[in-house]
Design an enzyme around this catalytic site. Sequence first.
Site, PDB file in Angstrom:
ATOM      1  N   GLU A 165       0.829  -1.211   0.000  1.00 47.22           N
ATOM      2  CA  GLU A 165       0.000   0.000   0.000  1.00 47.22           C
ATOM      3  C   GLU A 165       0.868   1.267   0.000  1.00 47.22           C
ATOM      4  O   GLU A 165       0.399   2.352   0.365  1.00 47.22           O
ATOM      5  CB  GLU A 165      -0.938   0.019   1.223  1.00 47.22           C
ATOM      6  CG  GLU A 165      -1.892  -1.155   1.329  1.00 47.22           C
ATOM      7  CD  GLU A 165      -2.988  -1.199   0.248  1.00 47.22           C
ATOM      8  OE1 GLU A 165      -3.008  -0.315  -0.634  1.00 47.22           O
ATOM      9  OE2 GLU A 165      -3.806  -2.133   0.286  1.00 47.22           O
ATOM     10  N   HIS A 190      -2.915   2.318   7.952  1.00 51.62           N
ATOM     11  CA  HIS A 190      -4.029   1.598   7.305  1.00 51.62           C
ATOM     12  C   HIS A 190      -4.253   0.315   8.091  1.00 51.62           C
ATOM     13  O   HIS A 190      -3.293  -0.388   8.427  1.00 51.62           O
ATOM     14  CB  HIS A 190      -3.700   1.272   5.844  1.00 51.62           C
ATOM     15  CG  HIS A 190      -4.513   0.131   5.326  1.00 51.62           C
ATOM     16  ND1 HIS A 190      -5.896   0.172   5.272  1.00 51.62           N
ATOM     17  CD2 HIS A 190      -4.164  -1.125   4.905  1.00 51.62           C
ATOM     18  CE1 HIS A 190      -6.350  -0.986   4.813  1.00 51.62           C
ATOM     19  NE2 HIS A 190      -5.319  -1.796   4.587  1.00 51.62           N
ATOM     20  N   HIS A 218      -7.474  -2.969   9.471  1.00 48.36           N
ATOM     21  CA  HIS A 218      -8.682  -3.753   9.139  1.00 48.36           C
ATOM     22  C   HIS A 218      -9.577  -3.962  10.362  1.00 48.36           C
ATOM     23  O   HIS A 218      -9.754  -5.102  10.806  1.00 48.36           O
ATOM     24  CB  HIS A 218      -8.276  -5.137   8.611  1.00 48.36           C
ATOM     25  CG  HIS A 218      -7.445  -5.142   7.371  1.00 48.36           C
ATOM     26  ND1 HIS A 218      -6.830  -6.285   6.879  1.00 48.36           N
ATOM     27  CD2 HIS A 218      -7.128  -4.152   6.497  1.00 48.36           C
ATOM     28  CE1 HIS A 218      -6.172  -5.991   5.762  1.00 48.36           C
ATOM     29  NE2 HIS A 218      -6.325  -4.699   5.512  1.00 48.36           N
ATOM     30  N   GLU A 248     -18.450  11.597  21.227  1.00 45.99           N
ATOM     31  CA  GLU A 248     -17.109  12.184  21.119  1.00 45.99           C
ATOM     32  C   GLU A 248     -16.623  12.278  19.669  1.00 45.99           C
ATOM     33  O   GLU A 248     -15.638  12.954  19.388  1.00 45.99           O
ATOM     34  CB  GLU A 248     -16.096  11.327  21.896  1.00 45.99           C
ATOM     35  CG  GLU A 248     -16.362  11.249  23.383  1.00 45.99           C
ATOM     36  CD  GLU A 248     -15.966  12.510  24.115  1.00 45.99           C
ATOM     37  OE1 GLU A 248     -14.758  12.756  24.229  1.00 45.99           O
ATOM     38  OE2 GLU A 248     -16.863  13.249  24.562  1.00 45.99           O
ATOM     39  N   HIS A 256     -12.937  -3.318   3.091  1.00 45.94           N
ATOM     40  CA  HIS A 256     -11.516  -3.577   3.306  1.00 45.94           C
ATOM     41  C   HIS A 256     -10.979  -3.017   4.634  1.00 45.94           C
ATOM     42  O   HIS A 256     -10.371  -3.747   5.405  1.00 45.94           O
ATOM     43  CB  HIS A 256     -10.722  -3.004   2.106  1.00 45.94           C
ATOM     44  CG  HIS A 256      -9.251  -3.215   2.159  1.00 45.94           C
ATOM     45  ND1 HIS A 256      -8.452  -3.209   1.043  1.00 45.94           N
ATOM     46  CD2 HIS A 256      -8.403  -3.423   3.190  1.00 45.94           C
ATOM     47  CE1 HIS A 256      -7.197  -3.417   1.395  1.00 45.94           C
ATOM     48  NE2 HIS A 256      -7.142  -3.545   2.703  1.00 45.94           N
TER      49      HIS A 256
END
Length: 268
Positions: free
Chosen positions: A111, A135, A137, A166, A207
Site C-alpha cells: 500500500e 491503514h 482492518h 465524542e 476492506h
Amino acid sequence: MEILIDEIKKTSSDMARRGWAESNGGNISLRLKEEYYEYFNEHKPISDWMKLPETMPEIGGDRFLVTGTGRYLRNIELFPEKNVGVIETDKKGEAYRLLWGYKPKGAPTSELPSHLLSHCRIKEKSDNKMFAFIHTHPNSVIALTYAVANLETKSLTKLLWQSHAECIVVFPQGVEFIPWVMAGSMDLGKATASAMSRRNLAVWQYHGICGCGRNLDEAFGRIDVAEKAAEICLRVMAVGGAKQTLADEQLKAIAANFNCTVDEEIFE
Ligand code: 13P
Ligand code: ZN
C-alpha cells in the site's frame, strides 16, 4: 531511532491485540523528523534507487519508517528490523531506496502508493506537522460497509458522529467513504490521498480504514474512536435500530463547545 522503534512497536502491537491486523493485514508509515537522520548517515544504503509510480516532489528527500509487505504487525514487537524498514526518497521525489530493515530481504508495504501520496497531502495541509499514516482492518468499520445501503461520505460520517458523542470532536472534518478499489493500486492511493487533503480518516469499502495524525498515537486514536462508534452502531442495529439519536443541533453544540471546525456539508 530507538524511540521511533518503541512507538511503532506499541502501535502495531495495539493494532494486533484489537484484532485489526490479522495475518499481514494493515501497514504503518511514519515520516521521520530531521533529528533522526543522523543515525542513518553512518549506514550505507542497502538498495539501489527504485522508481516511484509517480513523481512526488512534496516529499522529495524525506525519510520514512514503513512496515514491510507480507510482514505481520504482531511480530514487530519481537523483530523490528525484520518487519520494518526505513526508506529515503531522492531530492526530486522520483525514486526511493532502502536505508535500513526488512532483514534479511524485503520491501515496503504493497500500500506504499496510499502511504506516500497521503504523506504529500498531510505534510502540506498541516504545514509540516503531520507525520503518521496508518491503514488497518477493524471489524466493525468493515462490517458497516456491508450492512448499510448506499453509503457515501455524508451518510457514513453522520452515522458515526451520531453513534458516539465524542466522534465529532475527534474527527470534525468527517470520514471519507471510498467505494471499493483494488488493494495496493495507484487508483486507491490517489483516492486516499485526495481524501486526506480534506479529512483525517478514510474508509475503504469492504476492506478497512486509513487515518493520519501528527504522530502514531493521534492517527491510531482517530481510527480507534471511529471503530468504537461503528461497533456501537452495529449493536444498535442488531437490537432493532435506534429509538432516538443525537440531533444535528446537539452535534453542532458539541463541536462548538470543543472549538472544532466541522465540515458543514455533512449536515446538508
Ligand atoms: P502488506 O502486507 O503489503 O502491507 O498488505 C497488507 C494490507 O493490508 C493490504 O491492504
Ligand atoms: Zn489492507
